[in-house]
Design an enzyme around this catalytic site. Structure first.
Site, PDB file in Angstrom:
ATOM      1  N   ASN A 104       0.875  -1.166   0.000  1.00 51.46           N
ATOM      2  CA  ASN A 104       0.000   0.000   0.000  1.00 51.46           C
ATOM      3  C   ASN A 104       0.917   1.223   0.000  1.00 51.46           C
ATOM      4  O   ASN A 104       1.454   1.607   1.030  1.00 51.46           O
ATOM      5  CB  ASN A 104      -0.879  -0.059   1.261  1.00 51.46           C
ATOM      6  CG  ASN A 104      -1.842   1.112   1.348  1.00 51.46           C
ATOM      7  OD1 ASN A 104      -1.786   2.028   0.534  1.00 51.46           O
ATOM      8  ND2 ASN A 104      -2.708   1.078   2.343  1.00 51.46           N
TER       9      ASN A 104
ATOM     10  N   LYS B 190       3.176   0.787   3.215  1.00 54.95           N
ATOM     11  CA  LYS B 190       2.823  -0.251   4.187  1.00 54.95           C
ATOM     12  C   LYS B 190       2.894  -1.584   3.470  1.00 54.95           C
ATOM     13  O   LYS B 190       2.490  -1.667   2.304  1.00 54.95           O
ATOM     14  CB  LYS B 190       1.394  -0.046   4.698  1.00 54.95           C
ATOM     15  CG  LYS B 190       1.236   1.174   5.569  1.00 54.95           C
ATOM     16  CD  LYS B 190      -0.178   1.236   6.123  1.00 54.95           C
ATOM     17  CE  LYS B 190      -0.491   2.622   6.617  1.00 54.95           C
ATOM     18  NZ  LYS B 190      -1.882   3.005   6.505  1.00 54.95           N
TER      19      LYS B 190
ATOM     20  N   ARG C 108      -2.560  -2.103  -3.458  1.00 49.14           N
ATOM     21  CA  ARG C 108      -3.759  -1.303  -3.274  1.00 49.14           C
ATOM     22  C   ARG C 108      -3.650  -0.115  -4.221  1.00 49.14           C
ATOM     23  O   ARG C 108      -2.674   0.639  -4.178  1.00 49.14           O
ATOM     24  CB  ARG C 108      -3.831  -0.800  -1.832  1.00 49.14           C
ATOM     25  CG  ARG C 108      -5.009   0.107  -1.641  1.00 49.14           C
ATOM     26  CD  ARG C 108      -5.008   0.732  -0.272  1.00 49.14           C
ATOM     27  NE  ARG C 108      -6.189   1.549  -0.125  1.00 49.14           N
ATOM     28  CZ  ARG C 108      -6.256   2.617   0.656  1.00 49.14           C
ATOM     29  NH1 ARG C 108      -5.229   2.971   1.382  1.00 49.14           N
ATOM     30  NH2 ARG C 108      -7.367   3.307   0.735  1.00 49.14           N
TER      31      ARG C 108
ATOM     32  N   HIS D 192     -12.584   2.966  -0.136  1.00 51.29           N
ATOM     33  CA  HIS D 192     -12.620   1.938   0.915  1.00 51.29           C
ATOM     34  C   HIS D 192     -13.356   0.692   0.424  1.00 51.29           C
ATOM     35  O   HIS D 192     -13.860  -0.090   1.234  1.00 51.29           O
ATOM     36  CB  HIS D 192     -13.372   2.417   2.191  1.00 51.29           C
ATOM     37  CG  HIS D 192     -12.680   3.482   2.977  1.00 51.29           C
ATOM     38  ND1 HIS D 192     -13.374   4.487   3.612  1.00 51.29           N
ATOM     39  CD2 HIS D 192     -11.378   3.692   3.258  1.00 51.29           C
ATOM     40  CE1 HIS D 192     -12.515   5.283   4.245  1.00 51.29           C
ATOM     41  NE2 HIS D 192     -11.302   4.825   4.034  1.00 51.29           N
TER      42      HIS D 192
ATOM     43  N   LEU E 122     -15.412   3.388   9.816  1.00 47.54           N
ATOM     44  CA  LEU E 122     -15.078   4.608  10.559  1.00 47.54           C
ATOM     45  C   LEU E 122     -13.634   4.555  11.024  1.00 47.54           C
ATOM     46  O   LEU E 122     -13.337   4.052  12.107  1.00 47.54           O
ATOM     47  CB  LEU E 122     -16.025   4.760  11.764  1.00 47.54           C
ATOM     48  CG  LEU E 122     -17.528   4.603  11.484  1.00 47.54           C
ATOM     49  CD1 LEU E 122     -18.329   4.689  12.779  1.00 47.54           C
ATOM     50  CD2 LEU E 122     -18.005   5.657  10.487  1.00 47.54           C
ATOM     51  N   GLY E 123     -12.731   5.020  10.187  1.00 48.99           N
ATOM     52  CA  GLY E 123     -11.321   5.131  10.574  1.00 48.99           C
ATOM     53  C   GLY E 123     -10.990   6.602  10.657  1.00 48.99           C
ATOM     54  O   GLY E 123     -11.846   7.410  11.027  1.00 48.99           O
TER      55      GLY E 123
ATOM     56  N   GLY F 289     -10.129   8.220   7.881  1.00 48.91           N
ATOM     57  CA  GLY F 289     -11.077   8.441   6.794  1.00 48.91           C
ATOM     58  C   GLY F 289     -12.311   7.615   7.112  1.00 48.91           C
ATOM     59  O   GLY F 289     -12.194   6.578   7.766  1.00 48.91           O
TER      60      GLY F 289
ATOM     61  N   ARG G  43     -11.286  15.491   7.436  1.00 50.70           N
ATOM     62  CA  ARG G  43     -12.065  15.936   6.270  1.00 50.70           C
ATOM     63  C   ARG G  43     -13.473  16.355   6.688  1.00 50.70           C
ATOM     64  O   ARG G  43     -14.078  15.729   7.556  1.00 50.70           O
ATOM     65  CB  ARG G  43     -12.185  14.824   5.225  1.00 50.70           C
ATOM     66  CG  ARG G  43     -10.874  14.381   4.626  1.00 50.70           C
ATOM     67  CD  ARG G  43     -11.140  13.462   3.437  1.00 50.70           C
ATOM     68  NE  ARG G  43      -9.912  12.836   2.988  1.00 50.70           N
ATOM     69  CZ  ARG G  43      -9.663  11.525   3.075  1.00 50.70           C
ATOM     70  NH1 ARG G  43     -10.584  10.703   3.567  1.00 50.70           N
ATOM     71  NH2 ARG G  43      -8.530  11.039   2.642  1.00 50.70           N
TER      72      ARG G  43
ATOM     73  N   GLY H  36     -10.872   1.643  12.747  1.00 46.75           N
ATOM     74  CA  GLY H  36     -10.390   2.079  14.061  1.00 46.75           C
ATOM     75  C   GLY H  36     -11.472   2.541  15.037  1.00 46.75           C
ATOM     76  O   GLY H  36     -11.542   2.057  16.164  1.00 46.75           O
TER      77      GLY H  36
ATOM     78  N   GLY I  26     -14.939   2.436  14.484  1.00 40.46           N
ATOM     79  CA  GLY I  26     -16.079   1.511  14.477  1.00 40.46           C
ATOM     80  C   GLY I  26     -15.820   0.249  15.289  1.00 40.46           C
ATOM     81  O   GLY I  26     -16.713  -0.276  15.951  1.00 40.46           O
ATOM     82  N   GLU I  27     -14.579  -0.228  15.264  1.00 42.22           N
ATOM     83  CA  GLU I  27     -14.248  -1.462  15.989  1.00 42.22           C
ATOM     84  C   GLU I  27     -14.001  -1.212  17.476  1.00 42.22           C
ATOM     85  O   GLU I  27     -14.156  -2.113  18.293  1.00 42.22           O
ATOM     86  CB  GLU I  27     -12.990  -2.107  15.383  1.00 42.22           C
ATOM     87  CG  GLU I  27     -13.240  -2.695  14.005  1.00 42.22           C
ATOM     88  CD  GLU I  27     -11.957  -3.068  13.281  1.00 42.22           C
ATOM     89  OE1 GLU I  27     -10.966  -3.440  13.935  1.00 42.22           O
ATOM     90  OE2 GLU I  27     -11.944  -2.971  12.038  1.00 42.22           O
TER      91      GLU I  27
ATOM     92  N   GLU J 246      -8.186  -5.222   5.196  1.00 42.97           N
ATOM     93  CA  GLU J 246      -8.023  -4.884   3.777  1.00 42.97           C
ATOM     94  C   GLU J 246      -6.857  -5.641   3.151  1.00 42.97           C
ATOM     95  O   GLU J 246      -6.926  -6.049   1.996  1.00 42.97           O
ATOM     96  CB  GLU J 246      -7.830  -3.369   3.638  1.00 42.97           C
ATOM     97  CG  GLU J 246      -9.116  -2.613   3.909  1.00 42.97           C
ATOM     98  CD  GLU J 246      -8.912  -1.114   4.095  1.00 42.97           C
ATOM     99  OE1 GLU J 246      -8.482  -0.709   5.183  1.00 42.97           O
ATOM    100  OE2 GLU J 246      -9.186  -0.369   3.155  1.00 42.97           O
TER     101      GLU J 246
HETATM  102  P1  ADP Z   1      -6.980   4.829   8.898  1.00 37.26           P
HETATM  103  O1  ADP Z   1      -6.717   3.447   8.332  1.00 37.26           O
HETATM  104  O2  ADP Z   1      -8.063   5.579   8.211  1.00 37.26           O
HETATM  105  O3  ADP Z   1      -5.767   5.647   9.174  1.00 37.26           O
HETATM  106  P2  ADP Z   1      -7.898   3.408  11.268  1.00 37.26           P
HETATM  107  O4  ADP Z   1      -8.977   2.553  10.754  1.00 37.26           O
HETATM  108  O5  ADP Z   1      -6.642   2.772  11.727  1.00 37.26           O
HETATM  109  O6  ADP Z   1      -7.607   4.620  10.324  1.00 37.26           O
HETATM  110  O7  ADP Z   1      -8.510   4.260  12.486  1.00 37.26           O
HETATM  111  C1  ADP Z   1      -7.732   5.189  13.169  1.00 37.26           C
HETATM  112  C2  ADP Z   1      -8.614   5.908  14.163  1.00 37.26           C
HETATM  113  O8  ADP Z   1      -9.277   4.960  15.013  1.00 37.26           O
HETATM  114  C3  ADP Z   1      -7.870   6.816  15.125  1.00 37.26           C
HETATM  115  O9  ADP Z   1      -7.683   8.101  14.568  1.00 37.26           O
HETATM  116  C4  ADP Z   1      -8.791   6.862  16.323  1.00 37.26           C
HETATM  117  O10 ADP Z   1      -9.701   7.940  16.155  1.00 37.26           O
HETATM  118  C5  ADP Z   1      -9.592   5.588  16.238  1.00 37.26           C
HETATM  119  N1  ADP Z   1      -9.299   4.637  17.321  1.00 37.26           N
HETATM  120  C6  ADP Z   1      -8.302   3.744  17.401  1.00 37.26           C
HETATM  121  N2  ADP Z   1      -8.360   3.060  18.570  1.00 37.26           N
HETATM  122  C7  ADP Z   1      -9.442   3.545  19.233  1.00 37.26           C
HETATM  123  C8  ADP Z   1     -10.040   3.272  20.498  1.00 37.26           C
HETATM  124  N3  ADP Z   1      -9.562   2.332  21.315  1.00 37.26           N
HETATM  125  N4  ADP Z   1     -11.147   3.964  20.824  1.00 37.26           N
HETATM  126  C9  ADP Z   1     -11.647   4.909  20.009  1.00 37.26           C
HETATM  127  N5  ADP Z   1     -11.133   5.222  18.824  1.00 37.26           N
HETATM  128  C10 ADP Z   1     -10.041   4.562  18.436  1.00 37.26           C
END
Ligand code: ADP
Length: 402
Positions: free
Chosen positions: A10, A17, A93, A182, A211-212, A214, A243, A332, A334-335, A386
């Site tokens: 990626n 990555k 990717r 995505h 919900l990351g 992005g 954003r 990040g 959402g999980e 992914e």
């Molecule tokens: P990307 O791939 O878009 O960079 P990720 O899917 O890794 O992002 O998500 C990163 C985001 O997840 C962080 O900016 C943070 O807001 C959120 N995050 C990570 N761990 C936690 C947590 N334990 N609780 C709440 N939010 C979290």
């Protein structure tokens, strides 16, 4: 020896990555990141099953060529060198595949020039992806290289969802339409959600909330995407880490005419200095929740704006799909954020949506249901992967499957 490993790359503008995956048992042999490419303080982080603990080194890495060489050295040091006959293919990717690429594709000169032709609609991402591909081709010219596009899963959207309501000739001349991003994650998570429900993907309608940093939502009917929140670029839709997501397009003319800002300045404002970071100075949901717990009003308002937008999309996609079987939270935020999940679904009982507080609070690794027993619509946490999805698609297309 059968080649059963896939290297997934990626390549971003200043980072690469990578993951090396063993497809026989879907295990991860190594993962790593080369970041701040082109700076004096570039950093290589590498972890492998063989080496146990990860290692890290810093020092100047001039370009992507040097970054991939650094990656190759790290892999070789763990006995996972790129010259291994076990390596079957390299999966890349690629962010923007336009309308043209609806499937993962083995890369040849025609594919390279088509990805290049899409640079005007993906000026930040496609050039970096191309550099990564070209460099990887010099490392192992004999191996199949496969492009897996972020946009591909969304190419099934009907024209009614994909077209913007602007002059058709202008839109077509500039290839302006909703492409969505995505897609690899939306595809994987919608399929895993069906599996969690014990049903075939063709038998379920799912709303996926990725919900990351992005963030995007998609409406998936019977395994096919019918709408998604990101558009021509990843700027549209949900409130994200940096954003803005949706807003009146006239804000842009106003900032140009009245604010005296240039197109580039507004681009930076909306992509890098807006969303949660613009609203409260933080884009990490953990930090925002911590501030809310301390009574910080600005962080609370940022959270409320984020949730309001998310709810609007859940409602909209319930309307788009009619029958909804599941809502899946991933990436990040959402999980990991039980607060975001609970707030996003709060008050949506009339739509059949609810979260069970106890189930929602449990932290776990795999896919899990968080809706109450017997709920009309399943609400689930479904971790995305992914890289595994890119590797699976790459191996299916280019692996030695005899
Ligand atoms: P990307 O791939 O878009 O960079 P990720 O899917 O890794 O992002 O998500 C990163 C985001 O997840 C962080 O900016 C943070 O807001 C959120 N995050 C990570 N761990 C936690 C947590 N334990 N609780 C709440 N939010 C979290």
């Amino acid at each position: 020896m059968t080649a059963t490993r896939v290297l997934v790359l990626n390549s971003g503008s200043s980072s690469v990555k990578y993951q090396l995956l063993e497809m026989r048992d879907s295990s991860r042999l190594a993962t790593g990141l080369v970041e701040r490419i082109g700076e004096q303080t570039s950093r290589v982080k590498h972890t492998s099953a063989a080496a146990g603990d990860g290692r890290e080194r810093t020092g100047p890495i001039a370009d992507h060529d040097a970054a991939l060489k650094a990656m190759a050295e790290e892999l070789a040091a763990d006995g996972l060198g790129l010259d291994s006959p076990e390596l079957a293919a390299i999966g890349h990717r690629v962010v923007h595949g336009g309308k043209y690429f609806t499937e993962p594709t083995v890369i040849d000169d025609t594919v390279l020039s088509e990805i290049e032709r899409l640079i005007p609609v993906a000026p930040l991402h496609n050039p970096a992806n191309l550099t990564g591909i070209r460099t990887a081709m010099t490392l192992r010219p004999d191996l199949p290289q496969v492009a897996v596009f972020d946009t591909a899963f969304h190419t099934t959207m009907p024209e009614s969802a994909a077209r913007y309501a602007i002059d058709v000739a202008t839109a077509d001349a500039h290839r302006i339409r909703r492409y969505g991003f995505h897609g690899t994650s939306h595809a994987y998570v919608s399929r895993e959600t069906a599996r969690l429900l014990g049903r075939a993907p063709e038998d379920v309608n799912v709303i996926v909330l990725h919900l990351g940093n992005g963030a995007s939502a998609s409406a998936v009917r019977a395994g096919r995407c019918v709408d998604t929140s990101m558009g021509l670029t990843p700027l549209e839709g949900l409130v994200m880490g940096t954003r803005s997501g949706d807003m009146d397009p006239a804000v842009i003319f106003h900032l140009m005419r009245v604010g005296g800002m240039s197109a580039d300045e507004i681009d930076t404002l909306l992509n890098k200095k807006s969303g949660l970071i613009g609203l409260c100075g933080d884009n990490d949901m953990r930090e925002i929740r911590r501030r809310i717990d301390e009574g910080d009003e600005q962080a609370k308002l940022a959270f409320d704006i984020y949730i309001h937008r998310l709810k609007k999309y859940i409602g909209a996609y319930c309307a788009v799909l009619g029958q909804v079987d599941a809502v899946a939270f991933t990436a990040g935020v959402g999980e990991n954020s039980a607060e975001v999940r609970a707030a996003a679904v709060a008050g949506l009982e009339p739509l059949g949506l609810a979260v069970d507080a106890e189930r929602n609070a449990v932290r776990g690794e795999g896919p899990r249901l968080i809706s109450p027993e017997g709920a009309r619509v399943a609400v689930a946490v479904v971790p995305t992967d992914e890289e595994m999805e890119i590797a699976t698609q790459t191996y299916a297309l280019a692996g030695n499957n005899d």
